[in-house]
Every structure is written in C-alpha cells, then in structure tokens.
Design an enzyme around this catalytic site. Sequence first.
Site, PDB file in Angstrom:
ATOM      1  N   ASP A 166      94.107  17.833  -1.187  1.00 53.91           N
ATOM      2  CA  ASP A 166      94.835  16.490  -1.817  1.00 53.91           C
ATOM      3  C   ASP A 166      94.346  15.649  -0.730  1.00 53.91           C
ATOM      4  O   ASP A 166      94.810  15.803   0.479  1.00 53.91           O
ATOM      5  CB  ASP A 166      96.295  16.753  -1.842  1.00 53.91           C
ATOM      6  N   SER A 167      93.904  14.699  -1.222  1.00 51.99           N
ATOM      7  CA  SER A 167      93.412  13.478  -0.323  1.00 51.99           C
ATOM      8  C   SER A 167      93.983  12.339  -0.692  1.00 51.99           C
ATOM      9  O   SER A 167      94.261  11.984  -2.004  1.00 51.99           O
ATOM     10  CB  SER A 167      91.854  13.414  -0.220  1.00 51.99           C
TER      11      SER A 167
ATOM     12  N   TYR B  80      88.471   4.533  -2.915  1.00 51.93           N
ATOM     13  CA  TYR B  80      88.626   3.153  -2.323  1.00 51.93           C
ATOM     14  C   TYR B  80      87.417   3.283  -1.101  1.00 51.93           C
ATOM     15  O   TYR B  80      87.623   2.360  -0.231  1.00 51.93           O
ATOM     16  CB  TYR B  80      90.018   3.598  -1.459  1.00 51.93           C
ATOM     17  N   ASP B  81      86.392   4.011  -1.292  1.00 50.42           N
ATOM     18  CA  ASP B  81      85.069   4.056  -0.328  1.00 50.42           C
ATOM     19  C   ASP B  81      84.790   2.428  -0.296  1.00 50.42           C
ATOM     20  O   ASP B  81      84.609   2.078   0.827  1.00 50.42           O
ATOM     21  CB  ASP B  81      84.195   4.823  -0.692  1.00 50.42           C
TER      22      ASP B  81
ATOM     23  N   GLU C 284     100.366  20.160 -12.508  1.00 46.87           N
ATOM     24  CA  GLU C 284     100.733  18.786 -12.222  1.00 46.87           C
ATOM     25  C   GLU C 284     101.143  18.716 -10.922  1.00 46.87           C
ATOM     26  O   GLU C 284     101.651  19.605 -10.214  1.00 46.87           O
ATOM     27  CB  GLU C 284     102.136  18.408 -13.039  1.00 46.87           C
TER      28      GLU C 284
ATOM     29  N   LYS D 147      78.448  10.194   5.618  1.00 47.17           N
ATOM     30  CA  LYS D 147      79.900  10.359   5.291  1.00 47.17           C
ATOM     31  C   LYS D 147      80.293  11.734   5.605  1.00 47.17           C
ATOM     32  O   LYS D 147      81.481  11.884   5.994  1.00 47.17           O
ATOM     33  CB  LYS D 147      80.067  10.016   3.703  1.00 47.17           C
TER      34      LYS D 147
ATOM     35  N   THR E   4      89.302  20.844  -8.677  1.00 48.37           N
ATOM     36  CA  THR E   4      89.422  19.480  -9.347  1.00 48.37           C
ATOM     37  C   THR E   4      88.020  19.626 -10.430  1.00 48.37           C
ATOM     38  O   THR E   4      87.286  20.440 -10.488  1.00 48.37           O
ATOM     39  CB  THR E   4      88.506  18.562  -8.226  1.00 48.37           C
TER      40      THR E   4
ATOM     41  N   GLY F 155      82.014  14.221  -8.359  1.00 51.12           N
ATOM     42  CA  GLY F 155      81.735  13.518  -6.965  1.00 51.12           C
ATOM     43  C   GLY F 155      82.307  14.168  -6.003  1.00 51.12           C
ATOM     44  O   GLY F 155      81.698  14.393  -4.769  1.00 51.12           O
ATOM     45  N   LYS F 156      83.787  14.512  -6.200  1.00 53.21           N
ATOM     46  CA  LYS F 156      84.238  15.213  -4.994  1.00 53.21           C
ATOM     47  C   LYS F 156      83.530  16.749  -4.885  1.00 53.21           C
ATOM     48  O   LYS F 156      83.536  17.060  -3.711  1.00 53.21           O
ATOM     49  CB  LYS F 156      85.688  15.380  -5.369  1.00 53.21           C
TER      50      LYS F 156
END
Length: 324
Positions: free
Chosen positions: A193-194, A279-280, A164, A300, A131, A135-136
């Site tokens: 993949d989340s 979406y947190d 891709e 978290k 990635t 943040g991740k």
Amino acid sequence: MTKTIFESKTEGNWFLGSFQAFNYFTCFGNDESYEAIQDVFHRLLSTLKVEGLQLHVVQMTSDFQLLAFLVDMINQEYSRHIKVTQHKGAILVSEDDQLFLVHLPKEGTSLEKFFDLKNDNNFGDTILIATHNEGKTKEFRELFGKLGLKVENLNDYPDLPEVEETGMTFEENARLKAETISKLTGKMVISDDSGLKVDALGGLPGVWSARFSGPDATDARNNAKLLHELAMVFDKERRSAQFHTTLVVSAPNKESLVVEAEWPGYIGTEPKGENGFGYDPLFIVGEGSRTAAELSAQEKNNLSHRGQAVRKLMEVFPKWQLEN
C-alpha cells in the site's frame, strides 16, 4: 579480458570486482565471514570453470546478493546466460537446462519442501502481487527478477474477489490485502500500500492517494486536485512531500512480514516527464530538479520508496521464508 570495474552497493551489501590473471578475493569482517564468502566464491567459480575473477567484499549480509553479483559479472564478461533463482529457501545457479550449484542456508531446508516439483510451474519461488496494475507489477517484476523470483499479479487470477481497502493506515490496507488473498489462494502474496504524503496537507492524500479526486479518480484528476490544493503554497520548502510504501508478505500459517520505506521530495507546480504513473509527474525527487516521471525505470528502482522497501524486504525475506 576487459578492464571493467564492477560494483554493486545496496543496503547491507557492497561488492567490487574485476577480471585479472587469477581468481582472488578479499573481504572485511571476521574469520567466519571470510570462510563463508570463500566457500561461496570458490564453489561457484570452480563449478562454472571461470578463471581470473577478483572480488572485494566491503560488506555482505546476503548470500543471494553475492551470488547474483558474481553471476552478473560472468554473464557480462563471457556473454553467458546464467541465472540465480530462489527456491524453497535455497539459492540455485543454472544455465539453460543445467543446474550448476545449490546453495543452502546454514540451517538447511526440508527435503519434502524442496522437492515439491510436481510440475514445471512449481519450480522457482513465485510471489503473487496483490494488484491489477500492470505499471506497478512491471516495477516489482524488474526488482524481483534481479532476486531470482517469478512474479504474478491478480490479472492471473480473474475469479478472485476484490478486497476492499478499509484500513486507516498503509499497513492496515497492505496487511488486509495480502492476508486475505493468501488465504484464498494458498500462495505467498505480497501487497504494497503506497501513497503520497504532503506535509502542507497534513499527510494527505495518504491512504486515499489513488482516489484523492473522488470515486471516478484518474491520475490526471488526482494530479489536478493536488495542484489545486497547493495553489496558494508558493514556498518550495512548504511543498515538501514523501512517497511512502508499506510492504506486507503473507503466506499460509505464517506471521506476516512487514517493511516500510519513504522517498522524500517536493511537489512541483506543473507535471513533467512521460515515465511512471500516479503522482510521478509532480514529484520532484530529493533536492534535485527532475520529477519521478523523468527518471528511467532503473533510476527509479534505485531511488524510490518501493525500491527501498523491496531491498529492505529481501534482507529479511530468506529467513522469514524458512520459518515454520
């Protein structure tokens, strides 16, 4: 000595400890478990010259987790800076530039593999996170740091081509990224993949979570679209959702390792909180009232889909790492 009671409880591992007058430990389990823990316990304390540590093992599946717990106790009690690192399947305990303990798996490890130390950068196991998202990466670094692993991301490899995400499932996408990048770099790679699955939307946004609002998607636009899609869904129970993570670890000439986890909750009616990403701010955690964006990083990591998946991963990772 302090009167602090130390505790660590994760999936498959539960330890309690304190400092008293002498070293002592108890554990549940069979004689083989007792002897294995006794060996690790006494070797570590003897090597580090620690007295008074008392340990109770309720459950143990990971030697690394046990050593990490003991070292954390010692660091807190004596203000030391001991580290536990995974290297080529072994577990190393060190402080500053001094190596105190090498704990090998039962089946051992090859000398050629273990002593491949051509330069300092090869010391310690490194995982490349597939990635560019800092943040991740920060979340993974905090999680893997506790497990003695160094973390890189794709920003450290600017010449790599973009992979891709053409899969129709989380596993297909995660496997595609991890296996492709591992082949290109020759390194061990972990890809997650989340995404968010909303029951009222038939599992959407799912694998399209990052681009839910279109090709120019941003977190704010994705959140706005999600609220729009649920505008006529008023009942909390019908706004149920799950964050999902699939982790795939790949390395050259190895069968990939796959783990999955989910974090249940609900979609709120307005964004709340300043932490996290994606979406947190809309994801209400469990049956509570706080969103994922209102949790601290530690909270978290303890609760999240990614934290759960990483803990599952580390239960099977050491054995996988040693396999040919």
